[in-house]
Design an enzyme around this catalytic site. Structure first.
Site, PDB file in Angstrom:
ATOM      1  CE  LYS A  19      -4.312  -1.588   2.298  1.00  0.00           C
ATOM      2  NZ  LYS A  19      -5.003  -1.347   3.481  1.00  0.00           N
ATOM      3  CG  ASP A  61      -8.660   1.365   4.009  1.00  0.00           C
ATOM      4  OD1 ASP A  61      -9.433   0.409   3.691  1.00  0.00           O
ATOM      5  OD2 ASP A  61      -7.497   1.029   4.125  1.00  0.00           O
TER       6      ASP A  61
HETATM    7  N1  LIG Z   1     -12.515  -3.416   8.495  1.00  0.00           N
HETATM    8  C1  LIG Z   1     -11.663  -3.052   7.435  1.00  0.00           C
HETATM    9  O1  LIG Z   1     -12.061  -2.831   6.194  1.00  0.00           O
HETATM   10  C2  LIG Z   1     -10.138  -2.721   7.672  1.00  0.00           C
HETATM   11  C3  LIG Z   1      -9.455  -2.018   6.907  1.00  0.00           C
HETATM   12  C4  LIG Z   1      -8.056  -1.824   7.334  1.00  0.00           C
HETATM   13  C5  LIG Z   1      -7.575  -2.538   8.594  1.00  0.00           C
HETATM   14  N2  LIG Z   1      -8.421  -3.250   9.067  1.00  0.00           N
HETATM   15  C6  LIG Z   1      -7.815  -3.868  10.467  1.00  0.00           C
HETATM   16  O2  LIG Z   1      -7.357  -2.855  11.168  1.00  0.00           O
HETATM   17  C7  LIG Z   1      -6.173  -3.434  11.923  1.00  0.00           C
HETATM   18  C8  LIG Z   1      -4.984  -2.283  11.966  1.00  0.00           C
HETATM   19  O3  LIG Z   1      -4.646  -2.365  10.685  1.00  0.00           O
HETATM   20  P1  LIG Z   1      -3.248  -1.343  10.321  1.00  0.00           P
HETATM   21  O4  LIG Z   1      -3.202  -1.332   8.745  1.00  0.00           O
HETATM   22  O5  LIG Z   1      -3.603  -0.035  10.741  1.00  0.00           O
HETATM   23  O6  LIG Z   1      -2.142  -2.021  11.046  1.00  0.00           O
HETATM   24  P2  LIG Z   1      -0.740  -1.242  11.581  1.00  0.00           P
HETATM   25  O7  LIG Z   1      -0.536  -0.292  10.662  1.00  0.00           O
HETATM   26  O8  LIG Z   1       0.320  -2.310  11.676  1.00  0.00           O
HETATM   27  O9  LIG Z   1      -0.997  -0.881  12.962  1.00  0.00           O
HETATM   28  C9  LIG Z   1      -1.344  -1.441  14.061  1.00  0.00           C
HETATM   29  C10 LIG Z   1      -1.740  -0.770  15.317  1.00  0.00           C
HETATM   30  O10 LIG Z   1      -2.071  -1.882  16.359  1.00  0.00           O
HETATM   31  C11 LIG Z   1      -1.386  -1.525  17.432  1.00  0.00           C
HETATM   32  N3  LIG Z   1      -1.247  -2.536  18.137  1.00  0.00           N
HETATM   33  C12 LIG Z   1      -0.659  -3.819  17.627  1.00  0.00           C
HETATM   34  N4  LIG Z   1      -0.351  -4.702  18.670  1.00  0.00           N
HETATM   35  C13 LIG Z   1      -0.743  -3.924  19.949  1.00  0.00           C
HETATM   36  C14 LIG Z   1      -0.532  -4.127  21.429  1.00  0.00           C
HETATM   37  N5  LIG Z   1      -0.234  -5.461  21.843  1.00  0.00           N
HETATM   38  N6  LIG Z   1      -0.780  -3.365  22.322  1.00  0.00           N
HETATM   39  C15 LIG Z   1      -1.399  -2.051  21.835  1.00  0.00           C
HETATM   40  N7  LIG Z   1      -1.346  -1.746  20.625  1.00  0.00           N
HETATM   41  C16 LIG Z   1      -1.120  -2.573  19.456  1.00  0.00           C
HETATM   42  C17 LIG Z   1      -0.174  -0.814  16.885  1.00  0.00           C
HETATM   43  O11 LIG Z   1       0.402   0.056  18.061  1.00  0.00           O
HETATM   44  P3  LIG Z   1       2.190   0.529  17.998  1.00  0.00           P
HETATM   45  O12 LIG Z   1       2.114   1.610  17.054  1.00  0.00           O
HETATM   46  O13 LIG Z   1       2.299   0.729  19.320  1.00  0.00           O
HETATM   47  O14 LIG Z   1       2.599  -0.622  17.483  1.00  0.00           O
HETATM   48  C18 LIG Z   1      -0.667   0.224  15.797  1.00  0.00           C
HETATM   49  O15 LIG Z   1      -1.378   1.252  16.263  1.00  0.00           O
HETATM   50  C19 LIG Z   1      -5.950  -4.757  11.513  1.00  0.00           C
HETATM   51  O16 LIG Z   1      -6.558  -5.678  12.435  1.00  0.00           O
HETATM   52  C20 LIG Z   1      -6.601  -4.741  10.125  1.00  0.00           C
HETATM   53  O17 LIG Z   1      -7.088  -5.900   9.810  1.00  0.00           O
HETATM   54  C21 LIG Z   1      -9.587  -3.559   8.629  1.00  0.00           C
END
Ligand SMILES: NC(=O)c1ccc[n+]([C@@H]2O[C@H](COP(=O)([O-])OP(=O)(O)OC[C@H]3O[C@@H](n4cnc5c(N)ncnc54)[C@H](OP(=O)(O)O)[C@@H]3O)[C@@H](O)[C@H]2O)c1
Length: 277
Positions: A72, A108
């Site tokens: 992305k 998104d």
């Molecule tokens: N429904 C939909 O259409 C849709 C669309 C996009 C994404 N999603 C979902 O959204 C989620 C995030 O996606 P993303 O692309 O934003 O991922 P990302 O860029 O990897 O960000 C992950 C986030 O989760 C936090 N995190 C991970 N493990 C943690 C823990 N143990 N304790 C506290 N915070 C934690 C991270 O915090 P840190 O910065 O502290 O690491 C960060 O803020 C995923 O589950 C994805 O499947 C859904």
């Protein structure tokens, strides 16, 4: 020309790995519903091969594609034209190949807002607390701010929330430890972390201090009903599930590639949800 002589319109999802993607199920359901001569394929492409893939797909009959992990951000530099949604999100999830150009956008935020509205939640109903500071938090923060909401980022790693808030003035930052006590000041809570997802740690987030009209959105959709949403229902708060966002974010791509504005309805939800079980 007879109808069946017209070329099959091709689109697909580019990722590495990509076998887990639900997008073929979703777009395939729409293609069947609207009787379109089109196909939506899984396109496994390793990071180093992305530039060549984007150059060759149009010649193979592709009218566009979705991008998923890990492409992305890398795709930003490979597009000829970037929609403001991609610039704000600093990521591309939808490509259109048109007039020899690669046009990149990010749907998104559009999908998130459309899903809120489909649940009867006005995105500008009041201040929004966004848990997380990753890619989804950026896209959703931008969309909520564009819709008129005051936004606050709250992330385990504070520096990431601070950096994100700087890109969206006058966004606020809340320390991760205060996410429960500060809840009374917000009208919308959004979990954009991966916490609560299957095979991930749970999200620790009591809703005890919520105001009675808080809407609670979780963009995690495996499981469909996360523990955050279950608690929201138990407390009489308004839940907004995450699968709807996935369905709604696919609408602009399908319309651009196949020329039909597809409908997100209960039947589509049922088809894609069945694939998650
Ligand atoms: N429904 C939909 O259409 C849709 C669309 C996009 C994404 N999603 C979902 O959204 C989620 C995030 O996606 P993303 O692309 O934003 O991922 P990302 O860029 O990897 O960000 C992950 C986030 O989760 C936090 N995190 C991970 N493990 C943690 C823990 N143990 N304790 C506290 N915070 C934690 C991270 O915090 P840190 O910065 O502290 O690491 C960060 O803020 C995923 O589950 C994805 O499947 C859904």
């Amino acid at each position: 020309m007879r109808l069946h002589d017209s070329p099959t319109l091709l689109a697909g999802v580019i990722g590495w790995p990509v076998a887990h993607s639900r997008s073929p199920k979703l777009h395939g359901a729409w293609l069947a519903r609207y009787g379109i001569n089109g196909e939506y394929r899984l396109l496994p492409v390793a990071p180093a091969a992305l530039p060549a893939a984007l150059r060759t797909l149009p010649a193979q009959g592709f009218v566009g594609a979705n991008l998923t992990i890990p492409h992305k951000e890398a795709a930003l530099a490979l597009c000829d034209v970037l929609h403001p949604t991609a610039l704000r999100a600093k990521a591309v999830n939808t490509l259109e190949f048109a007039s020899g150009k690669i046009i990149g956008s990010n749907t998104d935020g559009i999908g998130f807002i459309a899903n809120l509205r489909a649940h009867g939640v006005d995105p500008a109903r009041g201040p929004a607390l966004i848990l997380g500071a990753g890619g989804a938090a950026r896209a959703i923060g931008a969309a909520l701010q564009d819709a008129g909401a005051a936004i606050t980022f709250c992330n385990r790693t504070p520096d990431r929330a601070i950096a994100l808030a700087k890109d969206f003035p006058p966004a606020n930052v809340l320390p991760w430890e205060q996410r429960e006590t500060a809840l009374k000041d917000f009208a919308l809570l959004v979990n954009t972390t991966s916490l609560g997802m299957a095979h991930q740690p749970p999200l620790t987030m009591s809703l005890e201090n919520a105001s009675p009209d808080l809407a609670v959105s979780d963009i995690v959709y495996v499981p469909l009903q996360t523990s955050l949403l279950v608690e929201a229902v138990a407390r009489g708060l308004k839940p907004v599930e995450g699968l709807g966002m996935l369905l709604h974010q696919a609408v602009p791509g399908f319309r651009a590639w196949f020329g039909v504005q597809p409908e997100v309805d209960a039947e589509l939800y049922r088809i894609v949800a069945a694939d998650l079980l």
